[in-house]
Design an enzyme around this catalytic site. Structure first.
Site, PDB file in Angstrom:
ATOM      1  N   LYS A   1       0.832  -1.204   0.000  1.00  0.00           N
ATOM      2  CA  LYS A   1       0.000   0.000   0.000  1.00  0.00           C
ATOM      3  C   LYS A   1       0.867   1.255   0.000  1.00  0.00           C
ATOM      4  O   LYS A   1       0.461   2.301  -0.489  1.00  0.00           O
ATOM      5  CB  LYS A   1      -0.878   0.032   1.255  1.00  0.00           C
ATOM      6  CG  LYS A   1      -1.909  -1.082   1.246  1.00  0.00           C
ATOM      7  CD  LYS A   1      -3.082  -0.807   2.155  1.00  0.00           C
ATOM      8  CE  LYS A   1      -3.966  -2.043   2.177  1.00  0.00           C
ATOM      9  NZ  LYS A   1      -5.366  -1.860   2.201  1.00  0.00           N
ATOM     10  N   ARG A   2       2.064   1.137   0.566  1.00  0.00           N
ATOM     11  CA  ARG A   2       2.963   2.296   0.641  1.00  0.00           C
ATOM     12  C   ARG A   2       3.452   2.747  -0.739  1.00  0.00           C
ATOM     13  O   ARG A   2       3.904   3.874  -0.897  1.00  0.00           O
ATOM     14  CB  ARG A   2       4.136   1.982   1.564  1.00  0.00           C
ATOM     15  CG  ARG A   2       3.809   2.190   3.025  1.00  0.00           C
ATOM     16  CD  ARG A   2       5.032   1.998   3.891  1.00  0.00           C
ATOM     17  NE  ARG A   2       5.484   0.613   3.842  1.00  0.00           N
ATOM     18  CZ  ARG A   2       5.012  -0.353   4.633  1.00  0.00           C
ATOM     19  NH1 ARG A   2       4.079  -0.063   5.522  1.00  0.00           N
ATOM     20  NH2 ARG A   2       5.450  -1.588   4.548  1.00  0.00           N
TER      21      ARG A   2
END
Ligand code: GLU
Length: 506
Positions: free
Chosen positions: A258-259
């Site tokens: 997700k980063r």
């Protein structure tokens, strides 16, 4: 992996409600779902919401919506009910407390009362002594009475599981035997000071009570499994099948996370799609996404690549889930989507297109308000599309008011103004003919253009391109006949008239 027999297979997907479903989570769901469907077993959805600090509002609804979009239905769980609920862990505290009491009574767990400062000091000591594990089991262990009275006094008290001093070997159906040597895991917290169980403990209790037979999850959980097995042994639970799936990597070798979105935004780049919902909003088809993620870690053993969910149910076997990490090739996903868009039945494609229009944020109002018949024709005119935004880009202008047409200066110069305004002159000629055309159909319009080409001994493009720029403002649109039919006669003529007014400004 030993292929499960028919009947009693029970698998689960156990998301924590911390946001949308990650594409890796979707792959986990898919493989569990396939295992259940293949064996005539049950697929259970359990919401692991005991970590109140990570809870994100609405995420359960988001996860359910993502699963529905993918077509992965659950047999038991939120909204479906079932015999072994509740399926939200936050509603199962009395159950966990019962098993916690058992572990405390048998001496397999103990109350721990260290302050945050004491724990920090332990960590620092471990760091200077270069030890990985930092928690020192108290000696003697606090008694149950001491723990309970400390709790009553309002002190932060947790319950820790007492790791047995022995090696733990877990058989993984994909990876084989995985052994964790004794002393590699410290006594870990199973109940936090807020009274909620930790993931490890709740998961073990629930997998047992929900009669789970196969746990299939990502390799990031592999090192949790010995902890789970140790607790199962202490509680007298059986250990079922475990299988850990390969991690999904980006093409550059970094882990897909997700980063990645934040990283891209920081660099001023558009964020990549990571969550299932990102792919939905970006205009991908669920059929293509499912097909693509099925091949992240699994292969059919031959060259086939195109699989519907039904075909996957027929073909999928755990034996063909590999150990090696999977690479998320976005070019390949785009190719899959293009193929799926070309092979889906038109009604289904249109349904998916409408879904896209309902979730995407940048759809022009005219397209949102368009009537169904016209939208269908527009989609038909764009067959051959890769993803749905292509359609909006290609035919969005049709749905805008005639007065909104903006002319791309480059297109005007190249197609209309060049050669002493030959394109403008062509527009004048053709619009006069179009005005008298009674039958406003693709074939009549195409015939009219063909006749002009023959008469003037010119190529189709010399007529079609000026028309395209006049009605769309650019050189991109579906085939010219279809485009003009979509627009209708009045709009076509109005736009040509508007375009001719810019001739003097060139
Ligand atoms: N709630 C855990 C997660 O979202 C579940 C892991 C598991 O499948 O045991 O990662």
């Amino acid at each position: 992996m030993t292929e499960p027999g028919s009947g009693n297979v029970r698998v689960r997907f156990a998301p924590s409600p911390t946001g949308y479903l990650h594409i890796g989570g979707a792959r986990t769901v898919l493989f569990n779902w396939l295992l259940a469907r293949k064996s005539g077993g049950s697929f259970v959805l359990r919401i692991e919401d005991t970590d109140r600090t990570r809870h994100v509002d609405d995420s359960v609804q988001k996860i359910l919506a993502d699963l529905r979009w993918l077509g992965l239905t659950w047999d038991e769980g939120p909204e479906a009910g079932g015999d072994v609920g509740p399926y939200f862990q936050s509603e199962r505290l009395p159950i966990y407390n019962e098993y916690l009491a058992k572990l405390l009574a048998s001496g397999d767990a103990y109350y721990a009362m260290e302050t945050p400062e004491e724990l920090q000091a332990m960590r620092e000591k471990a760091r200077t002594e270069k030890r990985v594990l930092s928690y020192d089991r108290p000696n003697p262990l606090p008694t149950i009475e001491q723990g309970e009275s400390a709790r009553k006094d309002g002190r932060p008290v947790v319950v820790r599981f007492k790791m047995p001093g022995e090696d733990i070997t877990v058989h993984d159906d994909i990876l084989g035997d995985v052994t964790l040597a004794s002393g590699q895991i410290e006594d870990f917290v199973i109940q936090k000071s807020d009274g909620f169980p930790t993931y490890h403990f709740a998961c073990v209790v629930d997998d047992e009570l929900m009669k789970i037979t196969h746990v299939l999850r990502g390799q990031e959980h592999l090192m949790n499994t010995p902890k789970h097995v140790a607790m199962q042994r202490a509680l007298g639970f059986a250990t079922f099948h475990y299988a850990h799936m390969p991690v999904i990597f980006n093409m550059n070798g970094s882990k897909m996370s997700k980063r990645d979105k934040e990283k891209a935004l920081k660099k001023g780049e558009p964020p990549p799609e990571i969550d299932v919902n990102d792919f939905r909003v970006a205009g991908y088809l669920p059929e293509a996404v499912v097909n693509f993620i099925a091949l992240l870690g699994w292969n059919p053993g031959d060259e086939r690549e195109h699989f519907s969910l039904d075909e996957l149910v027929k073909t999928f076997t755990m034996e063909r889930v590999g150990k090696t990490n999977a690479k998320f090739d976005r070019e390949k996903l785009l190719a899959f989507n293009t193929n799926w868009a070309a092979s889906l039945d038109f009604d289904r494609l249109f349904e998916a297109f409408c879904d896209y229009l309902s979730v995407a944020t940048d759809i022009p109002q005219g397209v949102r308000d368009a009537d169904e018949a016209k939208l269908r024709d527009a989609l038909k005119a764009c067959l051959g599309l890769r993803i749905f935004p292509d359609v909006v880009k290609k035919v969005g202008f049709v749905f805008a008011p005639d007065s909104d047409t903006e002319y791309d200066p480059k297109a005007v110069k190249k197609v209309l103004a060049k050669n002493d305004g030959a394109g403008f002159a062509m527009l004048e000629l053709v619009s006069a003919k179009l005005e008298t055309l009674a039958d406003w159909s693709t074939s009549s319009i195409e015939q009219l253009i063909k006749d002009v080409c023959e008469e003037k001994e010119i190529k189709m493009g010399n007529v079609a391109q000026p028309l395209r720029v006049a009605v769309s403002g650019s050189t991109i649109s579906p085939a010219i006949g279809e485009t003009l039919v979509l627009l209708g006669k009045d709009s076509t003529l109005a736009r040509i008239r508007k375009c001719l007014t810019i001739r003097d400004t060139q």
